[in-house]
Design a protein around this motif. Structure first.
Motif, PDB file in Angstrom:
ATOM      1  N   ARG A  90       0.566  -1.164  -0.027  1.00 36.15           N
ATOM      2  CA  ARG A  90      -0.069  -0.224  -0.013  1.00 36.15           C
ATOM      3  C   ARG A  90       1.037   1.555   0.327  1.00 36.15           C
ATOM      4  O   ARG A  90       2.199   1.007   0.315  1.00 36.15           O
ATOM      5  N   ALA A  91       0.326   2.001  -0.926  1.00 35.70           N
ATOM      6  CA  ALA A  91       1.451   4.093  -0.469  1.00 35.70           C
ATOM      7  C   ALA A  91       1.943   3.741   1.051  1.00 35.70           C
ATOM      8  O   ALA A  91       2.707   4.114   1.262  1.00 35.70           O
ATOM      9  N   ILE A  92       0.488   4.377   2.179  1.00 31.24           N
ATOM     10  CA  ILE A  92       1.216   4.001   3.072  1.00 31.24           C
ATOM     11  C   ILE A  92       2.486   3.306   3.125  1.00 31.24           C
ATOM     12  O   ILE A  92       3.118   4.306   4.324  1.00 31.24           O
ATOM     13  N   THR A  93       2.081   1.874   3.425  1.00 28.63           N
ATOM     14  CA  THR A  93       3.336   0.932   3.468  1.00 28.63           C
ATOM     15  C   THR A  93       4.762   1.692   2.900  1.00 28.63           C
ATOM     16  O   THR A  93       5.593   1.790   3.759  1.00 28.63           O
ATOM     17  N   GLY A 149       0.210  -4.513   4.132  1.00 34.05           N
ATOM     18  CA  GLY A 149       0.576  -3.730   5.144  1.00 34.05           C
ATOM     19  C   GLY A 149       2.233  -4.799   5.704  1.00 34.05           C
ATOM     20  O   GLY A 149       2.051  -4.082   6.738  1.00 34.05           O
ATOM     21  N   ALA A 150       2.376  -5.804   5.321  1.00 37.89           N
ATOM     22  CA  ALA A 150       3.625  -6.804   6.254  1.00 37.89           C
ATOM     23  C   ALA A 150       4.432  -6.617   4.835  1.00 37.89           C
ATOM     24  O   ALA A 150       4.154  -7.437   3.524  1.00 37.89           O
ATOM     25  N   VAL A 151       5.735  -7.110   5.751  1.00 37.31           N
ATOM     26  CA  VAL A 151       6.978  -6.922   4.386  1.00 37.31           C
ATOM     27  C   VAL A 151       8.095  -7.919   5.442  1.00 37.31           C
ATOM     28  O   VAL A 151       7.787  -8.133   6.871  1.00 37.31           O
ATOM     29  N   ASP A 152       9.060  -9.244   4.595  1.00 35.80           N
ATOM     30  CA  ASP A 152      10.144  -9.273   5.065  1.00 35.80           C
ATOM     31  C   ASP A 152      11.151  -9.523   5.101  1.00 35.80           C
ATOM     32  O   ASP A 152      11.018  -8.485   3.456  1.00 35.80           O
ATOM     33  N   ILE A 153      11.617  -8.573   5.711  1.00 35.14           N
ATOM     34  CA  ILE A 153      13.201  -8.153   5.367  1.00 35.14           C
ATOM     35  C   ILE A 153      14.567  -8.030   5.836  1.00 35.14           C
ATOM     36  O   ILE A 153      14.242  -9.262   7.516  1.00 35.14           O
ATOM     37  N   THR A 154      15.181  -8.163   5.421  1.00 30.54           N
ATOM     38  CA  THR A 154      16.427  -8.350   6.559  1.00 30.54           C
ATOM     39  C   THR A 154      17.841  -6.532   5.814  1.00 30.54           C
ATOM     40  O   THR A 154      16.853  -6.090   5.350  1.00 30.54           O
ATOM     41  N   LEU A 155      18.903  -6.735   6.733  1.00 37.14           N
ATOM     42  CA  LEU A 155      19.471  -5.691   6.103  1.00 37.14           C
ATOM     43  C   LEU A 155      20.915  -5.781   5.239  1.00 37.14           C
ATOM     44  O   LEU A 155      21.256  -7.455   5.629  1.00 37.14           O
ATOM     45  N   LEU A 215       2.438  -2.864   9.245  1.00 36.82           N
ATOM     46  CA  LEU A 215       2.441  -1.830   9.420  1.00 36.82           C
ATOM     47  C   LEU A 215       1.336  -1.465  10.540  1.00 36.82           C
ATOM     48  O   LEU A 215       0.152  -2.034   9.692  1.00 36.82           O
ATOM     49  N   ARG A 216       0.936  -0.634  10.922  1.00 40.47           N
ATOM     50  CA  ARG A 216      -0.335  -0.856  12.203  1.00 40.47           C
ATOM     51  C   ARG A 216      -1.274  -0.395  11.672  1.00 40.47           C
ATOM     52  O   ARG A 216      -2.181  -0.299  11.556  1.00 40.47           O
TER      53      ARG A 216
END
Length: 236
Positions: A90-93, A149-155, A215-216
């Motif tokens: 979503r754009a907000i995310t 609204g959710a993502v799976d991530i690392t750095l 994202l809440r």
């Protein structure tokens, strides 16, 4: 740029040899060096879009990296469930992710994505393999991934080297828990940087998965099931 409403379906085209892309540093059309946003004239400003609009994240920042595992066989299902790797939210995310990434960039790091928006049909496939709500949301209710609204991530470093987080993505076990402490000090430091930065930008974590952030503000949006286009000429 593709902007998609909740119920709009995009035909999916099968293409051979689709693989996750570890890093993308440039996009057609160039980017504004101040904002890292693509400068295509047809691209509306992200801040001008409704919060609920779906956008392709790479249209709005060149400073992310992508290793979209479900477009490969390198995932817990051992099968490819996306026809091609694309990262939608979503754009907000997207706005929150770009803001969080600006903090990581100051540390010489950036976000690498394993998964973003996920069609609800794929959620059913995952539930069939792992019907455990600790790891996979029940598709009847829908995941926040399905809501954009959710993502799976690392750095990773700016040269593309992922940080050691103690386990791989989609490791189902206690070493992947946020409260796991029997890990090297550098791993705990990297996890803490990821968690604290994401939470300071409106995301909340899942206890059993160090890589998962919701994202809440987007957690109550409708479940979606559109399939993105796999046209060969399109960017990630």
């Amino acid at each position: 740029m593709e902007q998609i409403s909740d119920n709009q379906a995009i035909p999916s085209e099968n293409i051979p040899g689709s693989q996750g892309v570890p890093a993308r540093k440039s996009l057609a059309g160039g980017a504004d060096p101040a904002t890292h946003q693509r400068t295509d004239k047809a691209l509306p400003a992200l801040k001008s879009l409704p919060d609920t609009a779906f956008v392709r994240l790479s249209d709005y920042s060149t400073e992310f990296s992508f290793d979209l595992r479900y477009a490969t066989e390198n995932n817990f299902m051992k099968t490819r469930v996306y026809d091609c790797p694309k990262c939608y939210t979503r754009a907000i995310t997207a706005r929150a992710l770009i803001a969080a990434n600006s903090v990581f960039l100051k540390h010489g790091l950036r976000i690498r994505f394993f998964d973003c928006y996920r069609p609800n049909s794929v959620q059913y496939l995952m539930w069939k393999v792992v019907p455990n709500p600790q790891y996979v949301a029940n598709p009847v209710k829908g995941s926040i991934h399905n809501r954009g609204g959710a993502v799976d991530i690392t750095l990773e470093t700016l040269s593309g080297e992922p940080l050691d987080m103690g386990t791989d993505f989609d490791y189902f076990g206690k070493p992947a828990y946020h409260d796991a402490t029997d890990l090297p000090a550098q791993v705990l430091k990297s996890r803490r940087l990821l968690k604290e930065t994401m939470e300071s930008h409106g995301f909340w974590s899942v206890r059993t998965e160090w890589w998962h952030y919701n994202l809440r503000a987007a957690s109550a949006y409708p479940v979606a099931n559109f399939q993105w286009s796999c046209a060969m000429a399109e960017p990630l």
